[in-house]
Design an enzyme around this catalytic site. Structure first.
Site, mmCIF file in Angstrom:
data_model
loop_
_atom_site.group_PDB
_atom_site.id
_atom_site.type_symbol
_atom_site.label_atom_id
_atom_site.label_comp_id
_atom_site.label_asym_id
_atom_site.label_seq_id
_atom_site.Cartn_x
_atom_site.Cartn_y
_atom_site.Cartn_z
ATOM 1 N N ARG A 3 -4.479 -11.953 -14.143
ATOM 2 C CA ARG A 3 -4.437 -10.483 -14.074
ATOM 3 C C ARG A 3 -5.010 -10.015 -12.734
ATOM 4 N NH1 ARG A 3 -8.498 -7.880 -16.025
ATOM 5 N NH2 ARG A 3 -8.628 -8.854 -18.075
ATOM 6 N N ASP A 7 7.177 7.983 -1.564
ATOM 7 C CA ASP A 7 8.071 7.166 -2.391
ATOM 8 C C ASP A 7 9.296 6.865 -1.522
ATOM 9 O OD1 ASP A 7 9.960 6.161 -4.143
ATOM 10 O OD2 ASP A 7 9.481 7.549 -5.769
ATOM 11 N N LYS A 42 14.715 -1.421 -7.725
ATOM 12 C CA LYS A 42 15.897 -0.942 -7.029
ATOM 13 C C LYS A 42 16.275 -1.895 -5.882
ATOM 14 C CE LYS A 42 15.160 2.260 -10.042
ATOM 15 N NZ LYS A 42 14.487 3.521 -9.774
HETATM 16 C C1 LIG Z 1 13.416 4.253 -10.293
HETATM 17 C C2 LIG Z 1 12.543 5.088 -9.451
HETATM 18 C C3 LIG Z 1 11.172 5.209 -9.739
HETATM 19 C C4 LIG Z 1 10.536 4.587 -10.966
HETATM 20 O O1 LIG Z 1 10.583 3.210 -10.945
HETATM 21 P P1 LIG Z 1 10.693 2.294 -12.283
HETATM 22 O O2 LIG Z 1 10.729 0.921 -11.708
HETATM 23 O O3 LIG Z 1 11.918 2.711 -13.008
HETATM 24 O O4 LIG Z 1 9.458 2.576 -13.083
HETATM 25 C C5 LIG Z 1 10.406 5.980 -8.887
HETATM 26 N N1 LIG Z 1 10.944 6.605 -7.808
HETATM 27 C C6 LIG Z 1 12.250 6.506 -7.504
HETATM 28 C C7 LIG Z 1 12.786 7.219 -6.310
HETATM 29 C C8 LIG Z 1 13.098 5.749 -8.318
HETATM 30 O O5 LIG Z 1 14.401 5.670 -8.033
#
Ligand SMILES: *Cc1c(COP(=O)(O)O)cnc(C)c1O
Length: 371
Positions: free
Chosen positions: A47, A170, A195
């Protein structure tokens, strides 16, 4: 060394008796102590850290030009760790079209502890007007989801710095290959590694990279290690493996994204195309300055209403009708119906994740679906 080289070699932290060329998957949850009680192998309990996660974090640190990284079990837990690290009563500024899942995190899980203003972050004066006594952080997302709005990271970073605020970005839609927000002044970069970093729609994950080692980052590291929302060694192995081809996958995503945008923009049944690579896109000049490519994500407005848009997503054959993005396979999604009744996303909007199939096949599929 350049990103393509670092992606392949920076995570090689292991030394094995069998002289493996690629790092093995290390499933052990616990590690041997030596006679003095120390951990000479560098790991104690998985962890806290483990070889596959350390390798992944090391590669992400160098690709994002930061100083340290934390890998999480999803993008949302990565984003949530930033909010958890804030003191209760803090105020943050976030984009009006913030990824809906993280917006939901703020509005539900942190409803009683963190104040948020969701505003248009492409308007720098508006950001200035919303800074209050208890404002501690600006959260940006660029390109944004699903309207592909572009935030000028450098300008927002200057404002954040002058007011003593943390700037988080992000950068999921760009991936570490197309933009490095830390070099533009961001303090923390976040990715949903589900992604483009994973790139094959088969692993869930998230990551944070920091520009500085400081008290705030220590709080985040503690949330990761003590909270334990960490990816498994196998997930880390898959992500490290995916990172090795990221730069080349992104070239293909960018090429197909642009070609689809150009084709769709000329189609008589399409009212509007949102893609930062198109010269008329309001964020085109900024995207050109802060990104090395415009990515594989685009959104379109079909002429008509929600039903007309749904007919198109039901008629494409090669594009899978599914949520998520950034995989080798192309996806389409009627976004408003995913986001629910309170969404501001136009009802006739289709979000497209351009995959790595041949562009002629992708265009032929849309051609038949729009006919
Ligand atoms: C998918 C996504 C998230 C969240 O990520 P998860 O892996 O689904 O928890 C956050 N920001 C953006 C821009 C995303 O496309």
């Amino acid at each position: 060394m350049r990103a393509e080289t670092l992606a392949i070699h920076a995570g090689n932290l292991y030394e094995s008796a069998t002289k493996d060329v690629t790092a093995p998957i290390n499933l052990s949850t616990t590690f041997l102590r030596n006679a003095e009680g120390g951990y000479s192998g560098g790991h104690m309990y998985s962890r806290m850290s483990n070889p596959n996660r350390s390798a992944l974090e090391q590669t992400l640190t160098v690709l994002e030009k930061g100083v340290d990284a934390c890998a999480f079990s999803s993008g949302n837990t990565a984003g949530m760790a930033v909010f958890q690290a804030l003191k209760p009563g803090s105020h943050i500024i976030a984009p009006d079209d913030m990824y809906w899942g993280l917006k939901k995190v703020l509005l539900t899980i942190f409803a009683d502890t963190i104040e948020v203003d969701f505003i248009d972050l492409t308007d720098i004066e508006l950001i200035g007007k919303h800074i209050k006594k208890n404002t501690v952080l600006i959260w940006t997302e660029t390109p944004s989801n699903p309207l592909l709005k572009i935030t000028d990271i450098r300008t927002v970073a200057q404002l954040a710095k002058s007011k003593g605020l943390i700037l988080a970005c992000d950068s999921t839609f760009a991936s570490p290959s197309l933009q490095t927000p830390i070099t533009l002044g961001a303090d923390i970069v976040m990715h949903s590694s589900t992604k483009y970093i994973g790139g094959h729609s088969d692993v869930l994950g998230g990551v944070l990279v920091t520009a500085q080692q400081n008290e705030f980052w220590e709080r985040i590291r503690n949330i990761q290690q003590t909270g334990g929302a960490v990816p498994s060694p196998f997930d880390c192995f898959l992500l490290s493996r995916s990172l090795k081809t990221l730069a080349y996958r992104m070239k293909g995503h960018c090429e197909n994204g642009l070609a689809l945008a150009l084709y769709l923009q000329k189609h008589s049944r399409i009212a509007q195309v949102f893609y930062p690579g198109l010269p008329h896109h309001p964020g085109h000049a900024i995207a050109k300055a802060q990104m090395t490519g415009f990515g594989g994500m685009l959104s379109i407005l079909v002429k008509g209403n929600a039903d007309d848009a749904r007919k198109v997503v039901n008629k494409v054959k090669l594009f899978a009708q599914a949520t998520s993005l950034g995989g080798v396979e192309s996806l389409v999604e009627h976004r408003a119906s995913v986001e629910g009744p309170n969404t501001k996303t136009p009802q006739n909007l289709i979000r497209i994740s351009a995959g790595l199939e041949h562009i002629d096949d992708l265009i032929a599929d849309f051609e038949q679906a729009l006919t």
